[in-house]
Design an enzyme around this catalytic site. Structure first.
Site, short mmCIF file in Angstrom:
data_model
loop_
_atom_site.label_atom_id
_atom_site.label_comp_id
_atom_site.label_asym_id
_atom_site.label_seq_id
_atom_site.Cartn_x
_atom_site.Cartn_y
_atom_site.Cartn_z
N PRO A 46 0.79 -1.22 0.00
CA PRO A 46 0.00 0.00 0.00
C PRO A 46 0.83 1.28 0.00
O PRO A 46 1.78 1.42 0.76
CB PRO A 46 -0.78 -0.08 1.33
CG PRO A 46 -0.39 -1.36 1.96
CD PRO A 46 0.86 -1.80 1.32
N GLU A 47 0.42 2.19 -0.83
CA GLU A 47 0.84 3.58 -0.67
C GLU A 47 -0.35 4.30 -0.03
O GLU A 47 -1.38 3.69 0.25
CB GLU A 47 1.21 4.19 -2.02
CG GLU A 47 2.45 3.54 -2.61
CD GLU A 47 3.28 4.48 -3.46
OE1 GLU A 47 3.16 5.71 -3.27
OE2 GLU A 47 4.03 3.99 -4.31
N HIS A 98 -0.94 -16.61 6.38
CA HIS A 98 -0.43 -15.27 6.65
C HIS A 98 -1.45 -14.36 7.31
O HIS A 98 -1.27 -13.15 7.37
CB HIS A 98 0.09 -14.64 5.36
CG HIS A 98 1.19 -15.43 4.74
ND1 HIS A 98 2.37 -15.72 5.39
CD2 HIS A 98 1.30 -16.02 3.53
CE1 HIS A 98 3.15 -16.44 4.61
NE2 HIS A 98 2.52 -16.64 3.47
N ARG A 151 4.78 -10.76 4.06
CA ARG A 151 6.19 -10.39 4.29
C ARG A 151 6.45 -9.90 5.71
O ARG A 151 7.60 -9.72 6.07
CB ARG A 151 6.62 -9.33 3.27
CG ARG A 151 6.75 -9.90 1.88
CD ARG A 151 7.03 -8.83 0.86
NE ARG A 151 8.39 -8.34 0.95
CZ ARG A 151 8.88 -7.38 0.17
NH1 ARG A 151 8.09 -6.82 -0.72
NH2 ARG A 151 10.11 -6.99 0.30
N ARG A 206 19.62 21.08 0.80
CA ARG A 206 19.60 19.62 0.67
C ARG A 206 20.19 19.21 -0.67
O ARG A 206 19.88 19.79 -1.71
CB ARG A 206 18.16 19.08 0.79
CG ARG A 206 17.47 19.44 2.10
CD ARG A 206 18.10 18.78 3.30
NE ARG A 206 18.08 17.33 3.27
CZ ARG A 206 17.08 16.59 3.75
NH1 ARG A 206 16.02 17.17 4.27
NH2 ARG A 206 17.14 15.28 3.70
#
Length: 270
Positions: free
Chosen positions: A2-3, A91, A110, A151
């Site tokens: 997911p984003e 899972h 994962r 930066r």
DNA sequence: CGCGACTCCTGCCGGC
DNA sequence: TGCCGGCAGGAGTCGC
């Protein structure tokens, strides 16, 4: 997986099943996620009524009177709503059972995701340092410009830094830089205020559209497995190496920046 | 302090 | 067909 758009879509999908429901039981089958699931969660969450399901960055916050469960889906986490007693797969690490007869089920092959239990979630070490929400009032091109002065790292890494702005993952970083016409390796401190205005607008645009798309493709939270159709939105560059640019027809390139694959058009992005 | 490298874990895909 | 290497959308931590 997911984003931010996927997390927000997940939050909206599970919210109506949780709010004003009382937790009857918490089943932890695998405690070892990215960090161990605290025993205080399965000890204290049962008996609590859920007041709200909100989001900060990519964290889903499940709020009760005593404390808040902080859920992160990592790269492979999914949430779904199942009938209590539905057999769990390998899972399916955690179930939060409710008095309505369903359970919130967390699956994460994962195990890069995490689940915490905190009395002051905004002060939690994972939350406290986070930058502004890209879809909130504190995010703007001016903000990005000011934060980026001095930066030297690539602008793509800069906008993926959660201390700068949250919720811009690998896909949407490439997509928003394409929309803004900015080359991903350009040093963050050497980009003008005007171009940061374009970039901020592009980030908001991309995330808004992805959330809209998620709302239409990701609806199978109840009974389903909580996944499907994440990628059906239109992507201009991500995953399209060697294909033609939608804008100019030139060939999309890919390059690893900061250990993450990055996609861009050399002609459209400078 | 800024930055780059490394790390956790399993699933899946392409190539041989 | 099966095996193997490489890669995957996150992000904290460590060392320089």
């Amino acid at each position: 997986m997911p984003e931010l758009p996927e997390v927000e879509t997940s939050r909206r999908g599970i919210e109506p099943f949780l709010v004003r429901k009382t937790v009857t039981k918490v089943v932890v089958r695998e405690r070892q996620l990215r960090w161990p699931v605290p025993r205080a969660l399965d000890r204290e969450l049962p008996g609590q009524c859920i007041n709200a399901v909100s989001r900060r960055a990519k964290y889903i916050l499940i709020d009760t009177d005593t404390a808040t469960a902080i859920l992160h889906l990592g790269m492979s986490g999914h949430v779904s709503i199942v009938d209590t007693g539905t057999p769990a797969g390998v899972h399916d690490h955690v179930d939060i059972e409710l008095d309505s007869g369903v359970a919130l089920r967390l699956r994460d092959p994962r195990r890069f995701g995490s689940l915490h239990w905190s009395r002051r979630p905004m002060q939690h070490k994972l939350i406290k340092h986070l930058g502004p929400e890209p879809l909130g009032p504190d995010f703007s091109g001016d903000y990005l410009y000011e934060r980026s002065r001095g930066r030297k790292l690539a602008v793509k890494q800069f906008i993926m830094d959660a201390a700068v702005v949250v919720g811009v993952g690998n896909i949407y970083a490439s997509e928003s830089l394409f929309l803004a016409g900015i080359h991903p390796t350009r040093p963050a401190g050497r980009i003008s205020r005007e171009r940061y205005l374009l970039l901020a607008r592009a980030i908001v645009n991309v995330l808004d559209r992805a959330i809209d798309a998620g709302g239409t493709t990701l609806r199978d939270f109840y009974g389903g497995d909580g996944q499907s159709g994440y990628f059906q939105q239109q992507l201009d560059v991500y995953g399209r190496a060697d294909e033609d640019c939608n804008r100019c027809g030139d060939t999309i390139r890919s390059k690893v920046i900061g250990q993450r694959n990055t996609f861009y058009c050399v002609n459209c992005q400078r």
